[in-house]
Design a protein around this motif. Sequence first.
Motif, mmCIF file in Angstrom:
data_model
loop_
_atom_site.group_PDB
_atom_site.id
_atom_site.type_symbol
_atom_site.label_atom_id
_atom_site.label_comp_id
_atom_site.label_asym_id
_atom_site.label_seq_id
_atom_site.Cartn_x
_atom_site.Cartn_y
_atom_site.Cartn_z
ATOM 1 N N VAL A 8 -73.804 56.127 32.194
ATOM 2 C CA VAL A 8 -74.482 57.228 31.753
ATOM 3 C C VAL A 8 -75.614 57.160 30.643
ATOM 4 O O VAL A 8 -75.550 56.478 29.955
ATOM 5 N N THR A 42 -78.324 57.572 28.108
ATOM 6 C CA THR A 42 -78.525 58.326 26.820
ATOM 7 C C THR A 42 -79.675 59.193 26.830
ATOM 8 O O THR A 42 -80.647 58.851 27.632
ATOM 9 N N HIS A 44 -73.369 64.868 32.080
ATOM 10 C CA HIS A 44 -72.854 64.829 30.460
ATOM 11 C C HIS A 44 -71.307 64.628 30.601
ATOM 12 O O HIS A 44 -70.643 65.172 31.469
ATOM 13 N N VAL A 45 -71.031 63.676 29.803
ATOM 14 C CA VAL A 45 -69.311 63.255 29.737
ATOM 15 C C VAL A 45 -68.402 64.489 29.291
ATOM 16 O O VAL A 45 -67.294 64.404 30.004
ATOM 17 N N THR A 91 -71.010 59.262 23.895
ATOM 18 C CA THR A 91 -70.640 58.680 25.171
ATOM 19 C C THR A 91 -70.206 57.362 25.052
ATOM 20 O O THR A 91 -69.312 56.802 25.921
ATOM 21 N N GLU A 92 -70.656 56.617 24.256
ATOM 22 C CA GLU A 92 -70.267 55.087 23.930
ATOM 23 C C GLU A 92 -68.993 54.899 23.598
ATOM 24 O O GLU A 92 -68.373 53.774 24.013
ATOM 25 N N THR A 147 -66.270 57.498 23.383
ATOM 26 C CA THR A 147 -65.295 58.806 23.691
ATOM 27 C C THR A 147 -65.427 59.663 22.503
ATOM 28 O O THR A 147 -66.415 59.949 21.925
#
Length: 414
Positions: free
Chosen positions: A178, A180, A224-225, A320-321, A323
């Motif tokens: 993902v 950034t 996007h997570v 993202t890195e 959670t």
Amino acid sequence: MLFDRPLPEVLRTRAEISRDTTFFQMVDGPSVSYGEAYARAVAVANGLVALGVERGACVVIMAENSVESIATWLGIHLAAGVEVAVNTAYRGQSLVHALENSRAEIMFIEERLLDRLAAVGDQLTHLATVVVYPDASGAATHRPALPNVALRDYAAVLGDAATPPERPVADGDLAAVVYTSGTTGPAKGVMMPHGQVSLFAKLGVEGARMTADDVHYCFVPLYHVAGKYMAIYGSMMTGGTVVLDTKFSAADWLPRVRAYNATMSHVHGPLVEMIYKQPATPHDRDNPVTRIVASPFPAKIAAAFEQRFALRGIETWGMTEVTVPVWQPFDKPLRVGCCGRVRDDYFDFRILDPVTDAELPPGEAGEFVLRPRRPWTIMQGYLHMPDATLAAWRNLWFHTGDHGYIDADGYVYF
């Protein structure tokens, strides 16, 4: 609930036990059951294998939420590939960087975005096959030339939909990259193992108390997570349903949740404010939503937002890195301006002086740092960027760059 298994196993098992249950419903479009979603993903997976995709190979998706893009995401995992969903706004050097950094040889893309790809085609050294999704309008369009790249129609690459390839994955296998935002330089590709993406979903299920009865309204795109892992994957874990939109509209948010009887939604800070700025009516409380997950839940309107729409706002902090390590406790009253408590069953979390790395006392602001308590639950580095990876780690802690404090009761303020 299906928690402690990689996504391909969760999808397969859910399709067996909830075959005819609606998995997702496209706004103003078709609905797809769990059984149908699995079959579509299997067809993509077998198609990828036929195209020569090996285990651990990156495959790019550049598309809005759709039946086809969801099938592609899931199919990449069934083929033990690495899904790389890139921002549909990428163009020029941002697009070149993502494609070259991922070294992907295969890309799935919406037909309307082909011109952007053609504009940078002479700078791409890895891309060999581009699979084109059908135009949503059904209109024929001119396809630009892409030198040294084979254009294939989506339907033409699909394989058998009955039996998936024999490619099991483990928690430590890479699931996704993902990118950034890249606001301070080229976007960094966050390498997320299967254990991490599963934890994303599990934390969402537990933090928001998701169940099979929930209908989750999600307009967040696949790159996007939050939408992909907490809304869609989280619903897969519980057997709930997702209503998928392709864009956010503050004016449409309340009518949409009413129309589809949605019980929850992810609505991040600025979007919460935009909804709140819509003209108030005496009927705002008449809606099916019981809670929203917000990061942040804007302090100046949080209490009023809950009252106006008769719902619970669950604030979080995450990246993202790593959670989402911090959650507002579900059974506790709103603490305005607070993003919750650390899930210390999964994370060690500290506030450090950003210069000396000395731990700071409660109430004193510093940098958020953390590390996992369980393997494969945070990123495994930035793809092909070892210097950036090393810079993020110091003294055995992941340094987030975010700042705040923890009060004497253990609540985190960002």
